[in-house]
Design a protein around this motif. Sequence first.
Motif, short mmCIF file in Angstrom:
data_model
loop_
_atom_site.label_atom_id
_atom_site.label_comp_id
_atom_site.label_asym_id
_atom_site.label_seq_id
_atom_site.Cartn_x
_atom_site.Cartn_y
_atom_site.Cartn_z
N VAL A 29 -4.00 29.24 -44.80
CA VAL A 29 -3.79 30.95 -44.16
C VAL A 29 -2.65 31.50 -44.98
O VAL A 29 -1.71 30.89 -43.72
CB VAL A 29 -4.26 31.03 -42.05
CG1 VAL A 29 -4.41 32.44 -42.24
CG2 VAL A 29 -5.42 30.53 -42.57
N HIS A 49 -11.14 29.76 -41.17
CA HIS A 49 -10.85 29.44 -42.60
C HIS A 49 -10.84 27.85 -43.14
O HIS A 49 -10.54 27.03 -42.32
CB HIS A 49 -9.32 30.31 -43.23
CG HIS A 49 -9.26 31.96 -42.83
ND1 HIS A 49 -9.85 32.29 -43.69
CD2 HIS A 49 -8.57 32.22 -42.21
CE1 HIS A 49 -9.26 33.30 -42.71
NE2 HIS A 49 -9.08 33.94 -42.00
N THR A 69 -10.80 35.20 -48.07
CA THR A 69 -11.21 36.33 -47.11
C THR A 69 -10.12 36.34 -46.38
O THR A 69 -9.54 35.81 -46.35
CB THR A 69 -12.12 35.19 -46.28
OG1 THR A 69 -11.83 34.24 -45.24
CG2 THR A 69 -13.46 35.10 -47.31
N VAL A 70 -10.79 37.76 -45.88
CA VAL A 70 -9.86 37.70 -44.36
C VAL A 70 -10.73 38.20 -43.28
O VAL A 70 -11.91 38.71 -43.32
CB VAL A 70 -9.36 39.43 -44.46
CG1 VAL A 70 -8.74 40.35 -43.08
CG2 VAL A 70 -8.41 39.38 -45.94
N LYS A 71 -10.07 37.45 -42.02
CA LYS A 71 -11.22 37.11 -41.12
C LYS A 71 -10.70 38.28 -39.89
O LYS A 71 -9.22 38.20 -39.34
CB LYS A 71 -10.99 35.65 -40.55
CG LYS A 71 -12.47 34.96 -41.21
CD LYS A 71 -12.00 33.86 -41.03
CE LYS A 71 -12.50 32.70 -41.59
NZ LYS A 71 -14.49 33.67 -42.19
N ALA A 123 -5.96 40.52 -38.07
CA ALA A 123 -6.84 40.12 -39.28
C ALA A 123 -5.56 38.87 -39.60
O ALA A 123 -4.04 39.23 -39.44
CB ALA A 123 -6.21 41.56 -40.19
N THR A 124 -7.08 38.15 -40.16
CA THR A 124 -6.24 36.92 -40.94
C THR A 124 -6.61 36.68 -42.60
O THR A 124 -7.39 37.64 -42.70
CB THR A 124 -6.17 35.88 -40.25
OG1 THR A 124 -7.60 35.20 -40.34
CG2 THR A 124 -5.43 35.71 -38.68
N ALA A 125 -5.83 36.72 -42.72
CA ALA A 125 -5.20 36.08 -45.50
C ALA A 125 -5.51 34.89 -45.18
O ALA A 125 -4.69 34.08 -44.69
CB ALA A 125 -4.50 37.15 -46.04
N SER A 126 -6.40 34.61 -46.25
CA SER A 126 -6.48 33.06 -46.32
C SER A 126 -6.87 32.75 -48.57
O SER A 126 -7.61 33.65 -48.69
CB SER A 126 -7.36 32.71 -45.71
OG SER A 126 -7.42 31.26 -46.31
#
Length: 362
Positions: A62, A58, A82-84, A75-78
């Motif tokens: 995050v 990211h 973006t979401v990765k 799942a990670t949100a930043s």
Amino acid sequence: MKLWNLQGKLLQTLKGHKNSVRGVAFSPDGETIATASWDKTVKLWNLQGKLLQTLKGHEDIVNGVAFSPDGETIATASFDKTVKLWTNWRIEDLTKLGCEWLNDYLITHPQELEELKICQTYGRKKVASRNLVIVGEKLARESNGETKKLEAAAAKLEKAAKWNPDLDLNPNFKVWAASLGEAEKLMEEGTELAREGKIEAAIEKYQRAKELDKVAFIPTWQNINPEAKAKLEASDAVDGLDKGSKLVKRGKVKDAIDSYKQVEKIDPTQITAGYWYTLCWYGSLYKQAADVMFACEKAVALSPKDGGIIDSRGLARALTGDIEGAIEDFQVYVEWTDNEKNKAQRQEWIKALQAGENPFTD
């Protein structure tokens, strides 16, 4: 992060992040903990507090993390919008993953994509082609008529056409580059003439530059008024901006804004990020943050990597009630500055704002 049992006993203290922790999640089997941080990473821990892995990719804070029900995907949100999704990547996937992590950077820095052939996909090149045209035009404008630089610019333009035939670019790449180089030269000559008081000659130079500039993919000089610009240069627009800067520093914010806007109507390119920053910062100090917010945004747009400028917008945001935006800007400044005193001050501001308190006094 601290891990406690239901009786309030401290079990483990997890140390490793370089900034605030924004999110925590347990894997479905309860054996792994994921933490999301302001330091742009996600860390995985076991219940004994051992760091298992750090997920990097990211480009901003995050602030959220979650496991899939089967525990195979994270799942990670930043704040980087973006979401990765992360899984147990095999070694042969690492190159592809690296290119995906760099995707936005490679698109906005096509000259780097040229070097990293392993990351060159049809789709990525097509999207990056527009930025490659911009790079080529910038080289042409900065060439000062030098043959080698013009050839390098033409090569970029030609490659952009190959990367994306749908752009329908002018195939006369060398003529294209030479025209932009000449346009910049004429603009400089016009400015010199105007400052010597030779207004008519300056207007002629500016008009010729506008004509040559029409070939550009992104024209620069189409909105200028040759006569107004010549007169502005003759009277030295910087004096007007300096006047506005002095006014805002004395608290005459409205008069300063009027001075800036007068110059902006004639030639907005004269107002640098530094001038906008001055209006933003001092306008905020004199309790007129809402009135100068437009200047804050213009300063950041012109110099998006300058932490000091972003810090000034953070103050304006805080004073106008945009607490989340202010925290975000101050955090950028903390990571950017080497001044430990200022860093500590902003960190205290962040803590106060997060707690719903106002850290600013008259």
